[in-house]
Every structure is written in C-alpha cells, then in structure tokens.
Design a protein around this motif. Structure first.
Motif, PDB file in Angstrom:
ATOM      1  N   LYS A  75     -12.280   5.080   8.555  1.00  0.00           N
ATOM      2  CA  LYS A  75     -12.279   4.186   8.251  1.00  0.00           C
ATOM      3  C   LYS A  75     -13.549   4.043   6.877  1.00  0.00           C
ATOM      4  O   LYS A  75     -12.753   2.731   6.308  1.00  0.00           O
ATOM      5  CB  LYS A  75     -13.471   3.417   9.088  1.00  0.00           C
ATOM      6  N   VAL A  76     -13.821   4.813   6.498  1.00  0.00           N
ATOM      7  CA  VAL A  76     -14.427   4.365   5.000  1.00  0.00           C
ATOM      8  C   VAL A  76     -13.766   4.270   3.595  1.00  0.00           C
ATOM      9  O   VAL A  76     -13.131   3.215   3.348  1.00  0.00           O
ATOM     10  CB  VAL A  76     -14.955   5.253   4.703  1.00  0.00           C
ATOM     11  N   GLU A  77     -12.110   5.390   3.856  1.00  0.00           N
ATOM     12  CA  GLU A  77     -11.213   5.167   3.033  1.00  0.00           C
ATOM     13  C   GLU A  77     -10.492   4.586   3.475  1.00  0.00           C
ATOM     14  O   GLU A  77      -9.841   3.787   2.592  1.00  0.00           O
ATOM     15  CB  GLU A  77     -10.702   6.592   4.007  1.00  0.00           C
ATOM     16  N   PHE A  78     -10.136   3.540   4.502  1.00  0.00           N
ATOM     17  CA  PHE A  78      -9.359   2.458   4.797  1.00  0.00           C
ATOM     18  C   PHE A  78      -9.809   1.164   4.297  1.00  0.00           C
ATOM     19  O   PHE A  78      -9.269   0.512   3.442  1.00  0.00           O
ATOM     20  CB  PHE A  78      -8.916   2.058   6.049  1.00  0.00           C
ATOM     21  N   MET A  79     -10.936   0.833   3.760  1.00  0.00           N
ATOM     22  CA  MET A  79     -11.881  -0.382   3.375  1.00  0.00           C
ATOM     23  C   MET A  79     -12.037   0.120   1.888  1.00  0.00           C
ATOM     24  O   MET A  79     -12.050  -1.358   1.507  1.00  0.00           O
ATOM     25  CB  MET A  79     -13.540   0.226   4.191  1.00  0.00           C
TER      26      MET A  79
ATOM     27  N   LEU B 239      -9.388   1.046   0.553  1.00  0.00           N
ATOM     28  CA  LEU B 239      -7.635   1.193   0.064  1.00  0.00           C
ATOM     29  C   LEU B 239      -7.935  -0.317   0.517  1.00  0.00           C
ATOM     30  O   LEU B 239      -7.127  -1.789  -0.686  1.00  0.00           O
ATOM     31  CB  LEU B 239      -6.996   2.165   1.223  1.00  0.00           C
ATOM     32  N   CYS B 240      -8.571  -1.492   1.196  1.00  0.00           N
ATOM     33  CA  CYS B 240      -8.154  -2.425   1.395  1.00  0.00           C
ATOM     34  C   CYS B 240      -9.000  -3.329   0.228  1.00  0.00           C
ATOM     35  O   CYS B 240      -8.897  -4.248  -0.308  1.00  0.00           O
ATOM     36  CB  CYS B 240      -9.117  -3.121   2.335  1.00  0.00           C
ATOM     37  N   PHE B 241     -10.458  -3.008  -0.269  1.00  0.00           N
ATOM     38  CA  PHE B 241     -10.809  -2.998  -1.265  1.00  0.00           C
ATOM     39  C   PHE B 241     -10.162  -3.099  -3.022  1.00  0.00           C
ATOM     40  O   PHE B 241     -10.116  -4.400  -3.322  1.00  0.00           O
ATOM     41  CB  PHE B 241     -12.184  -2.331  -1.811  1.00  0.00           C
ATOM     42  N   GLY B 242      -9.760  -2.077  -3.028  1.00  0.00           N
ATOM     43  CA  GLY B 242      -8.709  -1.759  -4.582  1.00  0.00           C
ATOM     44  C   GLY B 242      -7.891  -3.203  -4.093  1.00  0.00           C
ATOM     45  O   GLY B 242      -7.415  -3.588  -5.070  1.00  0.00           O
ATOM     46  N   TYR B 243      -6.933  -3.073  -3.232  1.00  0.00           N
ATOM     47  CA  TYR B 243      -6.168  -4.308  -2.946  1.00  0.00           C
ATOM     48  C   TYR B 243      -6.204  -5.745  -2.917  1.00  0.00           C
ATOM     49  O   TYR B 243      -5.997  -6.468  -4.259  1.00  0.00           O
ATOM     50  CB  TYR B 243      -5.639  -4.095  -1.363  1.00  0.00           C
ATOM     51  N   LYS B 244      -7.716  -6.174  -2.911  1.00  0.00           N
ATOM     52  CA  LYS B 244      -7.731  -7.406  -3.107  1.00  0.00           C
ATOM     53  C   LYS B 244      -8.557  -7.922  -4.226  1.00  0.00           C
ATOM     54  O   LYS B 244      -8.371  -8.650  -4.927  1.00  0.00           O
ATOM     55  CB  LYS B 244      -9.136  -7.267  -2.041  1.00  0.00           C
ATOM     56  N   LEU B 245      -9.598  -6.158  -4.555  1.00  0.00           N
ATOM     57  CA  LEU B 245      -9.863  -6.174  -6.139  1.00  0.00           C
ATOM     58  C   LEU B 245      -8.747  -6.981  -7.176  1.00  0.00           C
ATOM     59  O   LEU B 245      -8.318  -7.355  -7.911  1.00  0.00           O
ATOM     60  CB  LEU B 245     -10.615  -5.157  -6.688  1.00  0.00           C
ATOM     61  N   ASN B 246      -7.564  -6.125  -7.169  1.00  0.00           N
ATOM     62  CA  ASN B 246      -6.277  -5.862  -8.116  1.00  0.00           C
ATOM     63  C   ASN B 246      -5.710  -7.105  -7.375  1.00  0.00           C
ATOM     64  O   ASN B 246      -5.038  -8.099  -8.406  1.00  0.00           O
ATOM     65  CB  ASN B 246      -5.137  -4.777  -7.359  1.00  0.00           C
TER      66      ASN B 246
ATOM     67  N   LEU C 296       0.244  -1.330  -0.103  1.00  0.00           N
ATOM     68  CA  LEU C 296      -0.002  -0.328  -0.217  1.00  0.00           C
ATOM     69  C   LEU C 296       1.277   1.374   0.083  1.00  0.00           C
ATOM     70  O   LEU C 296       0.290   2.284  -0.377  1.00  0.00           O
ATOM     71  CB  LEU C 296      -0.644   0.145   1.148  1.00  0.00           C
ATOM     72  N   LYS C 297       1.925   1.598   0.680  1.00  0.00           N
ATOM     73  CA  LYS C 297       2.958   2.461   0.232  1.00  0.00           C
ATOM     74  C   LYS C 297       3.682   2.341  -0.408  1.00  0.00           C
ATOM     75  O   LYS C 297       3.446   3.469  -1.059  1.00  0.00           O
ATOM     76  CB  LYS C 297       3.776   2.193   2.094  1.00  0.00           C
ATOM     77  N   GLU C 298       3.892   1.783  -0.984  1.00  0.00           N
ATOM     78  CA  GLU C 298       5.050   1.702  -2.428  1.00  0.00           C
ATOM     79  C   GLU C 298       4.332   1.033  -3.416  1.00  0.00           C
ATOM     80  O   GLU C 298       4.533   2.659  -4.311  1.00  0.00           O
ATOM     81  CB  GLU C 298       6.237   0.347  -2.005  1.00  0.00           C
ATOM     82  N   ASP C 299       3.347   0.254  -2.970  1.00  0.00           N
ATOM     83  CA  ASP C 299       2.953   0.736  -5.022  1.00  0.00           C
ATOM     84  C   ASP C 299       1.797   1.069  -4.608  1.00  0.00           C
ATOM     85  O   ASP C 299       2.069   1.884  -6.234  1.00  0.00           O
ATOM     86  CB  ASP C 299       2.538  -0.946  -4.908  1.00  0.00           C
ATOM     87  N   TYR C 300       0.811   1.404  -4.231  1.00  0.00           N
ATOM     88  CA  TYR C 300      -0.058   2.573  -3.915  1.00  0.00           C
ATOM     89  C   TYR C 300       0.551   4.381  -4.118  1.00  0.00           C
ATOM     90  O   TYR C 300      -0.527   4.991  -4.068  1.00  0.00           O
ATOM     91  CB  TYR C 300      -1.545   2.350  -3.422  1.00  0.00           C
ATOM     92  N   GLY C 301       1.149   3.844  -3.328  1.00  0.00           N
ATOM     93  CA  GLY C 301       1.858   5.785  -2.444  1.00  0.00           C
ATOM     94  C   GLY C 301       0.522   5.352  -2.047  1.00  0.00           C
ATOM     95  O   GLY C 301       0.699   7.357  -1.979  1.00  0.00           O
ATOM     96  N   PHE C 302       0.315   5.168  -1.282  1.00  0.00           N
ATOM     97  CA  PHE C 302      -0.580   5.448  -0.325  1.00  0.00           C
ATOM     98  C   PHE C 302       0.954   6.114   1.090  1.00  0.00           C
ATOM     99  O   PHE C 302       1.113   5.036   2.118  1.00  0.00           O
ATOM    100  CB  PHE C 302      -1.498   4.584   0.707  1.00  0.00           C
ATOM    101  N   ARG C 303       0.364   7.289   1.331  1.00  0.00           N
ATOM    102  CA  ARG C 303       1.120   7.762   3.067  1.00  0.00           C
ATOM    103  C   ARG C 303       0.506   8.179   3.998  1.00  0.00           C
ATOM    104  O   ARG C 303       0.427   8.557   5.144  1.00  0.00           O
ATOM    105  CB  ARG C 303       1.661   8.916   2.433  1.00  0.00           C
ATOM    106  N   ARG C 304      -0.637   9.044   3.956  1.00  0.00           N
ATOM    107  CA  ARG C 304      -1.653   9.481   4.468  1.00  0.00           C
ATOM    108  C   ARG C 304      -3.239   9.421   4.306  1.00  0.00           C
ATOM    109  O   ARG C 304      -3.417   9.474   3.175  1.00  0.00           O
ATOM    110  CB  ARG C 304      -1.494  10.943   5.226  1.00  0.00           C
ATOM    111  N   PHE C 305      -4.017   9.394   5.528  1.00  0.00           N
ATOM    112  CA  PHE C 305      -5.782   9.651   4.960  1.00  0.00           C
ATOM    113  C   PHE C 305      -5.930  11.041   4.681  1.00  0.00           C
ATOM    114  O   PHE C 305      -5.324  12.102   5.316  1.00  0.00           O
ATOM    115  CB  PHE C 305      -6.053   9.572   6.410  1.00  0.00           C
ATOM    116  N   LEU C 306      -7.046  11.042   3.531  1.00  0.00           N
ATOM    117  CA  LEU C 306      -7.029  12.331   3.222  1.00  0.00           C
ATOM    118  C   LEU C 306      -8.356  13.196   4.344  1.00  0.00           C
ATOM    119  O   LEU C 306      -8.890  14.102   4.074  1.00  0.00           O
ATOM    120  CB  LEU C 306      -7.774  12.709   1.646  1.00  0.00           C
TER     121      LEU C 306
END
Length: 60
Positions: free
Chosen positions: A26-30, A32-39, A8-18
């Motif tokens: 919580k919604v933003e994290f979910m 992010l998790c959904f996108g990871y599992k879908l990928n 999430l940090k390196e490949d997706y460039g996720f550093r902080r919540f918006l």
C-alpha cells in the motif's frame, strides 16, 4: 483510469511490487501515485497551463 496504469507500466517501467506485506504494498503504491501526480503537476507548471510559476524571473 486505464491510461494511468499504462503510463506506470510503460513510462515508469513498473512491473511488480518490491515488497510482500499488504501495508508495504500500500505504501509503495501510494509513493508511485504521488510520483505520478507530482510529475503531472510539474508538466502543467512548465507548460504554464496553471498560470503559476515556480519562481519569479528576476532578469529584466
């Protein structure tokens, strides 16, 4: 579990919540998790490791 956060940090460039509110974070994290599992699912289907294809090939 640590590998997921690395992806999430390196490949997706996720550093902080918006967002700032607890529910919004919580919604933003979910999402992010959904996108990871879908990928991950997409990669499995593309490499045919599941034995299922997205569509039937109609070319003979």
């Amino acid at each position: 579990m640590e590998g997921v956060f690395g992806v999430l940090k390196e490949d997706y460039g996720f550093r902080r919540f918006l967002t700032r509110e607890k529910q919004s974070v919580k919604v933003e994290f979910m999402l992010l998790c959904f996108g990871y599992k879908l990928n991950k699912l997409h990669k499995s289907i593309q490499t045919q490791s599941l034995g299922v294809t997205l569509y039937k090939n109609s070319i003979s």
